[in-house]
Design an enzyme around this catalytic site. Structure first.
Site, PDB file in Angstrom:
ATOM      1  N   LYS A 156       0.640  -1.249  -0.160  1.00 30.21           N
ATOM      2  CA  LYS A 156       0.015   0.190   0.019  1.00 30.21           C
ATOM      3  C   LYS A 156       0.955   1.231   0.090  1.00 30.21           C
ATOM      4  O   LYS A 156       0.436   1.983  -0.761  1.00 30.21           O
ATOM      5  CB  LYS A 156      -0.880   0.054   1.290  1.00 30.21           C
ATOM      6  CG  LYS A 156      -2.071  -1.003   1.370  1.00 30.21           C
ATOM      7  CD  LYS A 156      -2.974  -0.749   2.332  1.00 30.21           C
ATOM      8  CE  LYS A 156      -2.455  -1.266   3.692  1.00 30.21           C
ATOM      9  NZ  LYS A 156      -1.991  -2.776   3.944  1.00 30.21           N
TER      10      LYS A 156
ATOM     11  N   CYS B  95     -12.041   1.881  16.750  1.00 30.83           N
ATOM     12  CA  CYS B  95     -11.169   0.972  16.480  1.00 30.83           C
ATOM     13  C   CYS B  95     -10.149   0.755  17.689  1.00 30.83           C
ATOM     14  O   CYS B  95      -9.473  -0.015  17.675  1.00 30.83           O
ATOM     15  CB  CYS B  95     -10.322   1.299  15.256  1.00 30.83           C
ATOM     16  SG  CYS B  95      -9.596   2.832  15.312  1.00 30.83           S
ATOM     17  N   MET B  96      -9.935   1.881  18.608  1.00 30.96           N
ATOM     18  CA  MET B  96      -9.064   1.895  19.751  1.00 30.96           C
ATOM     19  C   MET B  96      -9.412   2.216  20.999  1.00 30.96           C
ATOM     20  O   MET B  96      -8.697   2.391  21.819  1.00 30.96           O
ATOM     21  CB  MET B  96      -7.739   2.196  19.491  1.00 30.96           C
ATOM     22  CG  MET B  96      -7.591   3.408  18.375  1.00 30.96           C
ATOM     23  SD  MET B  96      -7.302   5.014  19.290  1.00 30.96           S
ATOM     24  CE  MET B  96      -8.596   5.361  20.304  1.00 30.96           C
TER      25      MET B  96
ATOM     26  N   MET C  96      -7.196  -4.585  16.587  1.00 32.26           N
ATOM     27  CA  MET C  96      -8.773  -4.765  16.438  1.00 32.26           C
ATOM     28  C   MET C  96      -9.512  -6.111  17.329  1.00 32.26           C
ATOM     29  O   MET C  96     -10.549  -6.058  17.653  1.00 32.26           O
ATOM     30  CB  MET C  96      -9.414  -4.651  15.168  1.00 32.26           C
ATOM     31  CG  MET C  96      -8.979  -3.487  14.328  1.00 32.26           C
ATOM     32  SD  MET C  96      -9.643  -1.967  15.191  1.00 32.26           S
ATOM     33  CE  MET C  96      -8.013  -1.296  15.274  1.00 32.26           C
TER      34      MET C  96
ATOM     35  N   GLY D 275      -5.004   1.342  13.893  1.00 31.54           N
ATOM     36  CA  GLY D 275      -5.111   1.111  12.431  1.00 31.54           C
ATOM     37  C   GLY D 275      -4.898   2.216  11.500  1.00 31.54           C
ATOM     38  O   GLY D 275      -4.441   2.269  10.368  1.00 31.54           O
ATOM     39  N   GLN D 276      -5.125   3.423  12.253  1.00 33.70           N
ATOM     40  CA  GLN D 276      -4.915   4.872  11.398  1.00 33.70           C
ATOM     41  C   GLN D 276      -3.832   5.439  11.744  1.00 33.70           C
ATOM     42  O   GLN D 276      -3.311   5.309  12.952  1.00 33.70           O
ATOM     43  CB  GLN D 276      -6.308   5.687  11.643  1.00 33.70           C
ATOM     44  CG  GLN D 276      -7.587   4.844  11.537  1.00 33.70           C
ATOM     45  CD  GLN D 276      -8.588   5.753  11.876  1.00 33.70           C
ATOM     46  OE1 GLN D 276      -8.938   6.523  10.827  1.00 33.70           O
ATOM     47  NE2 GLN D 276      -9.286   5.718  12.884  1.00 33.70           N
TER      48      GLN D 276
HETATM   49  S1  SF4 Z   1       2.591   2.918   7.086  1.00 32.98           S
HETATM   50 FE1  SF4 Z   1       1.388   0.915   6.983  1.00 32.98          FE
HETATM   51  S2  SF4 Z   1       0.392   1.120   4.925  1.00 32.98           S
HETATM   52 FE2  SF4 Z   1       2.119   2.678   4.974  1.00 32.98          FE
HETATM   53  S3  SF4 Z   1       3.992   1.404   4.240  1.00 32.98           S
HETATM   54 FE3  SF4 Z   1       4.000   1.458   6.431  1.00 32.98          FE
HETATM   55  S4  SF4 Z   1       2.816  -0.630   6.766  1.00 32.98           S
HETATM   56 FE4  SF4 Z   1       2.166  -0.042   4.698  1.00 32.98          FE
END
Ligand code: SF4
Lengths: 76, 801
Positions: free
Chosen positions: B89, B173-174, B349, B386-387
């Site tokens: 990503k 989420c947290m 999560m 997660g964010q």
């Molecule tokens: S911050 Fe998360 S999504 Fe972005 S490169 Fe690192 S592991 Fe991948």
């Protein structure tokens, strides 16, 4: 499309060697200097999609445990 | 021409090889992507640093810009977090800016369609809605807000409108991680950091799949193995994932089995007399829930009471509750009882989206404290977010409905007083009553006004509740029929949320604006704007300030400080106000820097000290507390509460929990009983459904689904099934399946024995696909303390279409 990747090989020597032979056979992959189980490579493809396919192909090789992407040039 | 193209290509190839070689060799001197001036000249690219836009890992990237466009992205070798690595990503993050359907104009709903309107009209419409009834207005924000964005929204609504109805998606989420830290240490956020992953001998992942969700962190661990280090990886989960394949031990548990497992470990530590007596006697108290007055303080209990409460959690009883074999519970008990190894626990999560989320968070902290596996590098209980800025913007800035900046809460008069002083507001401006938490806010919004639905306008920024709220038919779709309700959405792309929006505001994203994030390990990261946003898209902070100023122009008292000045006033060097509410003047000054410097004052109370903005400009982030040294430099903190690492621990104390809720510098070891999930399979709905993410897409996919290669790799949601269940239902790969819960129904294709492998009786559906909304099925039951919903356990039935 040019990407810099690091291929991590598994601990099994024979699988690693087999994977290395397959990688070396690809004309669009430049091989760098291997450091322990990590091999830097550069992949050149004509589209982002084929670059992605190439990364998937590397992931699928039995002697490869992981592939990291360290660089990507997005300008197709 | 041919020659120059080929030399450019060669240059790019050598840059790519240099970056890969640096990572492979683990060298500390970067050869890329900090290019020499000559190289930059050659390539025509201008490089600058930014944290990745996506997950809470907080990798740093180098962004290459040419002719006003982002054309290259490289992992930043200078960044401690990712040491040059990126996941699939991050590798495509630049392309997230260039989806074809970027929103570029403010849009106002007219019947079933939208008309383009001016920003001026849009700002007036919002100001009218707020003036109509400021206390029926709410802001729904995000862990993707930058720190200045969240801080501005917080000051606007709590300081300007005396209204606490602001809550972020991070509640989903947290929030349970927050309550877990508060209940245990009296202060939020992990004591350790990612360095623990480099030092631990045993890594336990509790309902966590970092191989797909935090890939770079996980590859940091795998990299240790590649270099010949021994590390034991244990996956405690409800389905096999890509993480499982790398682990020596996979402990498959039933939903809520984690509560029993943690109690089983504590039981064995006491029974085997392998708990760390010195650590416990010196640094810990014991607590249990107070059923008469449920709160995060609970009631104090003795060690003997604790022992009695744990007595029934024998390995055999834990096996019965969790499904994990008794021998595996003993294996965990032995590991925690071994003082010669270092153990790190990771969770995200799985432990937070849990109707007993606060309980399981405190129990995992508890076994680390009881065993003394705490306080040195590699011995740590560490939650992940997660964010990218759930910690920075939500937990630190305090954008939850009950919080104020720097670990303060609205219910505390002292905390309100501090805040009013920092903001130069008249005494009593801040409302002492907490606002509505996320689930309640949306419930009120989706309830008719004459039936108690006392939220009539919500302004959504940087998030997509139309896809992520649980039980969407109740908490989001209810808005459709309510003409008196008004939904404002600031977004970069059309989403499941904009579908019901009355007013859509086009936003700038990532390197189209200045920003500051705070990642999972207390690291604050800054970047500068590098390219212009498309069309009329504008920064979210500007949007907030522009609305605030429109209200100020109309004479709304709350938009004035106690000297009658605009609450967001920024002065230039001649002490004249800069008209930052006008877009053409917004970048005449660095608004982020002004807001950050103001916010920074709040961070000392709970020892979350931040350095001046300019320090972050130089660094790839710094982990708070960041404390100034005698020579004037600023030093970050890797491990909190531990002497020698944390500058706030008094000499000779060894370990000092200096925000202890019992005011005695001790942490609290909690007992919580096992309890079943809020909904379990029955005859009518015989399968347990769990939801989650996939490697290729980030959360609701609004950005990653616009990146063609990621979308091709994972084009649509699917239902993942165990082959035995599939055989029983005569389902094959690709069959269309109807999935029903008590709350909704969806149809999607089956994937049998796919990437993840759920056990018999469980199915998994990812939530990234806006065309197949799995949250039509999920439950809105919440944890009683954190108010966080459980997305991991609800009962469904399936049939072939
Ligand atoms: S911050 Fe998360 S999504 Fe972005 S490169 Fe690192 S592991 Fe991948």
């Amino acid at each position: 499309m040019i990407s810099g990747l690091v291929v991590h090989f598994s601990e099994d020597e024979s699988l690693t060697n087999a994977a290395l032979i397959e990688i070396k056979a690809k004309a669009n992959i430049d091989i760098g200097i291997q450091s322990e189980r990590c091999l830097p490579i550069v992949v050149e493809t004509d589209s982002i999609e084929s670059s992605h396919k190439m990364t998937d192909w590397l992931f699928e090789l039995e002697g490869v445990s992981h592939v990291d992407v360290t660089y990507v040039h997005l300008d197709e | 021409m041919q020659k120059s193209q080929s030399s450019r290509r060669d240059f790019i190839k050598s840059a790519a090889m240099a970056s890969a070689t640096a990572v492979a060799a683990g060298i500390s001197d970067p050869s890329l992507p900090i290019l020499s001036a000559a190289e930059v000249g050659d390539s025509g690219l201008e490089w600058n640093k930014a944290p990745c836009r996506f997950c809470g890992t907080g990798c740093h990237v180098q962004v290459g810009v040419q002719d006003g466009r982002v054309v290259a992205v490289a992992g930043d070798k200078n960044a401690d977090v990712n040491k040059g690595l990126l996941c699939v990503k991050g590798y495509h993050v630049g392309a997230a800016l260039y989806g074809e359907d970027r929103l570029t104009k403010p849009l106002l709903r007219e019947g079933d369609s939208y008309v383009e309107i001016s920003w001026d009209k849009a700002i007036n419409i919002i100001a009218d809605r707020i003036e109509g009834d400021p206390h029926k207005f709410a802001i729904y924000g995000s862990g993707q807000w930058t720190i200045p964005e969240g801080y501005a929204a917080q000051k606007f609504i709590k300081g300007g409108l005396s209204n606490n109805h602001i809550d972020p998606n991070a509640r989903l989420c947290m929030a349970s991680a927050v309550t877990g830290f508060l209940a245990t240490y009296g202060v939020d956020e992990p004591a350790g950091c990612y360095d623990d992953l480099d030092e631990c001998d045993v890594l336990i992942m509790w309902g966590n799949n970092p191989a797909e969700m935090h890939p770079v962190l996980f590859s940091r661990v795998i990299d240790r193995r590649s270099r010949g280090e021994e590390i034991t990886l244990i996956d405690i989960g409800t389905r096999r994932t890509r993480t499982t394949t790398q682990c020596q031990h996979y402990l498959e548990m039933k939903g809520h089995g984690d509560l029993a497992i943690a109690n089983g470990i504590a039981h064995l530590l006491i029974k085997n007399d392998t708990y760390n007596k010195e650590f416990v006697e010196s640094f810990c108290n014991f607590k249990a829930p107070d059923s008469d007055n449920p709160n995060l303080h609970g009631k104090g209990i003795s060690f003997d009471d604790y022992k009695v409460m744990l007595e029934r959690y024998t390995p055999e009883y834990v096996e019965e509750l969790s499904g994990v074999p008794a021998d595996d519970i003993r294996m965990l008990g032995d590991l925690f009882g071994n003082p010669d190894i270092k153990i790190t626990s990771l969770w995200c999560m799985g432990m937070n989206q849990h109707t007993r989320g606060t309980a399981i968070n405190t129990l995992v902290h508890g076994i680390h404290l009881l065993s003394g596996h705490f306080g040195t590098p590699g011995d740590a209980p560490t939650s992940l977010t997660g964010q990218p800025s759930a910690c920075g913007t939500v937990r630190e800035v305090g954008t939850l409905a009950h919080t104020l900046s720097g670990g303060r809460v609205v219910a505390n008069p002292e905390h309100r007083k501090h805040t009013e002083e920092y903001w130069n507001l008249p005494e009593g401006r801040i409302n002492p009553v907490p606002g509505y938490h996320t689930v309640l806010m949306w419930e009120k919004f989706c309830t008719p006004s004459d039936q108690g639905g006392d939220i009539d306008t919500i302004w959504v920024q940087v998030t997509n509740p139309g896809q992520t709220l649980p039980n969407l038919n109740k908490l989001f779709n209810g808005k459709k029929e309510l003409k008196e309700k008004f939904l404002i959405v600031s977004e970069v792309y059309p989403t499941a949320t904009t579908v019901l929006a009355d007013l859509i505001l086009p936003s700038a994203m990532w390197v189209e604006k200045n920003g500051v994030f705070g990642n999972s390990e207390r690291r604050t990261q800054q970047w500068f704007k590098m390219v212009d946003p498309p069309g009329d898209a504008r920064d979210d902070t500007w949007q907030t300030i522009a609305v605030a100023h429109r209200l100020f122009e109309r004479g709304v008292e709350g938009m004035k400080d106690k000297d009658g000045k605009f609450i967001f006033e920024v002065l230039d060097e001649q002490q004249k106000p800069v008209p930052i509410w006008q877009w053409e003047n917004y970048y005449d000054t660095n608004v982020d820097k002004h807001l950050f410097e103001e916010y920074r004052q709040f961070t000392r109370l709970k020892h979350k000290d931040l350095a001046p903005y300019d320090e972050y400009v130089k660094e790839r982030g710094l982990r708070w507390p960041v404390v100034q040294q005698e020579d004037g430099s600023w030093k970050e903190t890797h491990f909190r509460f531990s002497e020698g690492y944390d500058p706030y621990v008094e000499p000779g104390k060894g370990m000092q929990f200096y925000h202890s809720s019992t005011k005695d510098d001790r942490a609290q070891i909690w007992f919580h009983p096992w309890e079943p999930p809020a909904e379990v399979p029955d005859e009518e709905y015989p399968l347990m459904m769990t939801t989650g993410r996939v490697l290729e897409h980030w959360h609701t996919g609004t950005m990653t689904r616009r990146i063609p290669e990621l979308n091709r790799a994972m084009p649509a949601a699917y239902i993942e099934m165990n082959p035995e269940d599939a055989a029983a239902y005569e389902i094959r790969n690709g069959d269309l399946i109807r999935v029903e819960s008590r709350r909704g129904v969806i149809e999607l294709q089956a994937w049998v024995a796919g990437r993840g492998k759920p056990p018999v009786g469980t199915v998994f559906i990812p939530f990234f696909d806006e065309t197949i909304l799995v949250n039509d099925l999920t439950l809105d039951a919440i944890d009683p303390f954190s108010k966080q919903p459980d997305y991991k356990k609800c009962a469904v039935r399936i049939s072939k279409v």
